[in-house]
Write an enzyme that holds these catalytic residues in place. Structure first.
Site, short mmCIF file in Angstrom:
data_model
loop_
_atom_site.label_atom_id
_atom_site.label_comp_id
_atom_site.label_asym_id
_atom_site.label_seq_id
_atom_site.Cartn_x
_atom_site.Cartn_y
_atom_site.Cartn_z
N CYS A 95 -64.52 -28.75 -4.19
CA CYS A 95 -65.00 -27.71 -5.08
C CYS A 95 -65.29 -26.41 -4.33
CB CYS A 95 -66.25 -28.17 -5.83
SG CYS A 95 -65.92 -29.34 -7.17
N GLU A 124 -74.55 -30.25 2.05
CA GLU A 124 -73.27 -29.70 1.58
C GLU A 124 -73.20 -28.21 1.88
OE1 GLU A 124 -73.42 -30.88 -2.57
OE2 GLU A 124 -72.34 -32.71 -2.09
N GLU A 159 -66.03 -29.55 1.05
CA GLU A 159 -65.93 -30.07 -0.30
C GLU A 159 -64.78 -29.42 -1.06
OE1 GLU A 159 -68.53 -30.27 -4.44
OE2 GLU A 159 -69.55 -29.85 -2.55
N HIS A 211 -79.84 -27.94 -13.19
CA HIS A 211 -78.44 -27.63 -13.49
C HIS A 211 -78.21 -27.31 -14.98
CE1 HIS A 211 -77.89 -29.49 -9.57
NE2 HIS A 211 -76.60 -29.22 -9.56
N ASP A 247 -81.26 -20.09 -12.16
CA ASP A 247 -80.87 -21.48 -12.01
C ASP A 247 -80.64 -21.80 -10.54
OD1 ASP A 247 -78.55 -23.77 -12.08
OD2 ASP A 247 -79.82 -23.87 -13.85
N GLY A 248 -80.96 -23.01 -10.14
CA GLY A 248 -80.75 -23.42 -8.76
C GLY A 248 -79.30 -23.52 -8.35
N HIS A 249 -78.40 -23.66 -9.32
CA HIS A 249 -76.97 -23.77 -9.01
C HIS A 249 -76.23 -22.65 -9.74
CE1 HIS A 249 -73.00 -25.15 -8.21
NE2 HIS A 249 -73.36 -26.34 -7.79
N CYS A 295 -67.45 -33.96 -9.71
CA CYS A 295 -67.16 -32.55 -9.95
C CYS A 295 -65.74 -32.16 -9.56
CB CYS A 295 -68.18 -31.68 -9.22
SG CYS A 295 -68.35 -32.08 -7.46
N CYS A 296 -65.18 -32.80 -8.53
CA CYS A 296 -63.93 -32.31 -7.95
C CYS A 296 -62.69 -32.59 -8.81
CB CYS A 296 -63.75 -32.88 -6.55
SG CYS A 296 -65.03 -32.35 -5.39
#
Length: 635
Positions: free
Chosen positions: A323, A305, A321, A145, A191-193, A398-399
């Site tokens: 987000c 997710e 989710e 991340h 990047d993985g995200h 995160c949310c």
């Protein structure tokens, strides 16, 4: 000064965008409107709550470990820096609206100084890898991340620059972005995200520095080429299984997929890449044709997710989710700007009023991470992954700050302009001031939307303005000034001489309606839902007679639905529920306790069902809830 602040997404003049966003200060919500109430609650409750929990939950201490101000272990997720950056972004947008908020400005300035102090000499910035895993810097991008956190830092800096605050934050973000360009411009790494892509494009829009846009485009073209280690959930989880331009279905981790697609649209319009935009259209059709919940939520699998298979939309196991709903809103906004097509605004509205609004309690300090459409009787809500009620914070937080930054900038998503026209996408009471073709335009909107479908807009301008009013897909029989609306691409266009001030009245019929699911959604076959206007409704245990179990309730879909004005707390309901729905149904408890014995259905005792807006559920005592209600047995 606040009226000239650009919002979160602002394509350049050279971009192939059909519509242009307004300045953030162009729209002011009426204080007593739903949007105005949300924004006030966000400013007075949610944003201070996020600031407090950055400290108490350890995200700020993680940065202080880098500077030597505190000792101890890294706390919570290794990407908790992103929570700091999202809160900084929310603070910047809020300061753009209320620049005299000394306490919030102090938070932004002191935190920007902390971030600057934690930045390494070469521009690198990540509290976890700097202290705990320096040897793994840029080495495990599938899970690290690092670029995801950088993306949120950049977005915070863009907000600060546009709001005219936190100049130090802009310097930090550009130093890091320049390092990222130097490191990744010529190597095959991603990047993985996803998140860095859309952030780099917006930084390009802010600065005009082309390498930021070029790197965002490069990251998109490298995605899907098997560059990431997908050992845990596989390459689909990381959207690394097929190149973006060839993909024909949304897949894997929902937030990753939707942030990636937001970046796809940003790059497509800035580079005039029709192939990329067509890929986004194709993936949108898959997402909203077979993988989106009635509330606008997305993501049916808790394990990763992730999106499920087509029509895999279980209401009780919905991940949905928060987000992801916000990311869907952001993706649809970009598609709306790019194309001008009303279907994207429809999805923005659906997500906003249901999945996004429902994630926050009325007190503004408790939140859902996942958003199910059914909470079962006897549900074990002891774990934060699927709690029975909203929680004040999460180990993966995160949310809440994501909500704070969206609501703080919400006025930037209401309307747009194009050459000779003004488009209104989201309806709320308030005022709008902008310019079209060099002429000032003033619009005063009076409405109780979403509780009432009547919208009055008084427009004053000297220009030959075309006013385009979105007609939602659910609004059959919409009227403009008493005549049937002539709808094209989701909008009714009104042309007038506005110089003396003209009031246009839009009437969107809002009868309560029964919604039936697609027959391939096995999980809700034999069920219906009820809705009114943009709002999905639900039934809570708190509104059933004593001794009745929610799972035993059935609804008669052929019986009329009644709309009533709630009497507030006197009726045992939150006072923020102006409109409830009433349906006829029956009680059909099981005929025996055998788990797999024969239980032939039979008409049961009549029951009156009261439904409240889904976004308001869970604000009383914790208890069962459901959106999809089984149909009564026909005797």
């Amino acid at each position: 000064m606040t009226e000239r602040i650009l919002g979160p997404v602002h394509p350049t003049a050279a971009a192939t965008s059909a519509l242009r966003p307004l300045f953030l200060g162009a729209v002011a919500f009426a204080p007593d409107s739903l949007f105005g109430g949300w924004q006030e609650r966000n400013a007075s409750r949610t944003l201070p709550h996020c600031v407090e929990h950055l400290d108490t939950a350890g995200a700020l201490d993680n940065l202080r470990r880098v500077t030597g101000e505190v000792d101890g272990d890294h706390r919570n997720m290794w990407f908790a820096d992103s929570d700091v950056y999202k809160t900084l972004e929310a603070a910047a947008w809020q300061l753009g609206r209320t620049p005299d908020d000394a306490e919030l400005r102090a938070f932004l300035d002191t935190t920007a100084a902390l971030v600057a102090k934690a930045q390494e000499d070469d521009g690198y910035l990540n509290s976890y890898f700097t202290v705990d895993k320096p040897e793994l810097r840029w080495r495990e991008l599938h899970w690290s991340h690092e670029l995801y956190c950088a993306g949120h830092l950049i977005q915070a800096a863009v907000a600060a620059a546009r709001a005219g605050v936190g100049a130090q934050l802009v310097t930090v973000a550009r130093r890091f972005a320049d390092l990222i360009v130097e490191r990744f411009a010529t190597v095959d790494d991603v990047d993985g995200h996803p998140e860095i892509e859309t952030a780099l494009v917006e930084l390009y829009r802010l600065t005009g520095h082309r390498p930021y846009l070029d790197l965002a485009a490069r990251f998109l073209d490298l995605r899907g080429r098997g560059l990431l280690n997908g050992e845990r959930f596989g390459p689909r989880y990381l959207q690394d299984h097929v190149p973006v331009r060839e993909a024909d279905e949304v897949a894997g981790h929902v937030v990753r997929q939707l942030y990636l697609l937001a970046g796809v649209v940003d790059v497509a319009v800035e580079t005039r890449d029709d192939e990329l935009l067509d890929a986004s259209r194709r993936l949108w059709a898959d997402a909203f044709g077979a993988k989106t919940y009635l509330t606008g939520a997305q993501g049916s699998r808790h394990r990763d997710e992730a999106f499920g298979d087509p029509y895999e939309l279980p209401p009780d196991r919905a991940y949905g989710e928060t987000c992801a709903a916000i990311a869907s809103f952001q993706w649809n906004w970009r598609m709306l700007l790019a194309t001008g097509e009303g279907r994207y605004a429809d999805e923005m509205e659906r997500a906003l009023y249901n999945a996004i609004a429902g994630s926050t309690a009325l007190d503004g300090t408790h939140f859902f991470y996942s958003n199910p459409l059914h909470l079962r009787t006897g549900h074990d809500g002891s774990h934060e992954d699927a709690p029975s009620r909203r929680l004040p914070w999460y180990s993966c937080a995160c949310c809440p700050p994501n909500l704070a930054r969206l609501v703080a900038s919400l006025s930037g998503y209401v309307a747009t302009t194009d050459r000779g026209g003004l488009q209104v996408h989201l309806y709320t009471a308030g005022e709008l001031r902008t310019t079209v073709d060099g002429s000032d335009v003033h619009v005063v909107t009076r409405t109780e939307y979403p509780w009432d479908g009547r919208v009055e807009l008084t427009v004053t301008t000297e220009t030959a303005l075309t006013l385009a009013l979105r007609i939602p897909g659910w609004a059959d029989g919409a009227l403009v000034d008493g005549a049937p609306a002539d709808v094209h691409d989701g909008y009714a266009e009104v042309r007038r001489d506005w110089s003396a001030g003209v009031t246009v009245t839009l009437e969107l019929p809002m009868p309560a309606r029964v919604v039936r699911p697609h027959p391939r959604i096995d999980a809700v076959r034999g069920c219906v839902a009820v809705a009114r206007g943009p709002l999905v409704y639900c039934v809570e245990q708190a509104d059933l007679p004593g001794g009745v179990t929610l799972e035993d309730v059935r609804i008669d879909p052929a019986a009329p639905l009644f709309t009533s004005t709630a009497t507030g707390t006197a009726a045992g309901r939150p006072p923020e529920v102006p409109v409830t729905l009433t349906a006829r149904g029956s009680l059909e408890p099981p005929s025996s306790d055998e788990l797999y014995g024969a239980h032939p259905g039979a008409p049961g005792e009549p029951v009156e069902l009261t439904a409240i807006p889904y976004f308001l559920w869970g604000n009383r005592e914790s208890g069962p809830m459901r959106v999809w209600i089984p149909v009564a047995t026909v005797g």
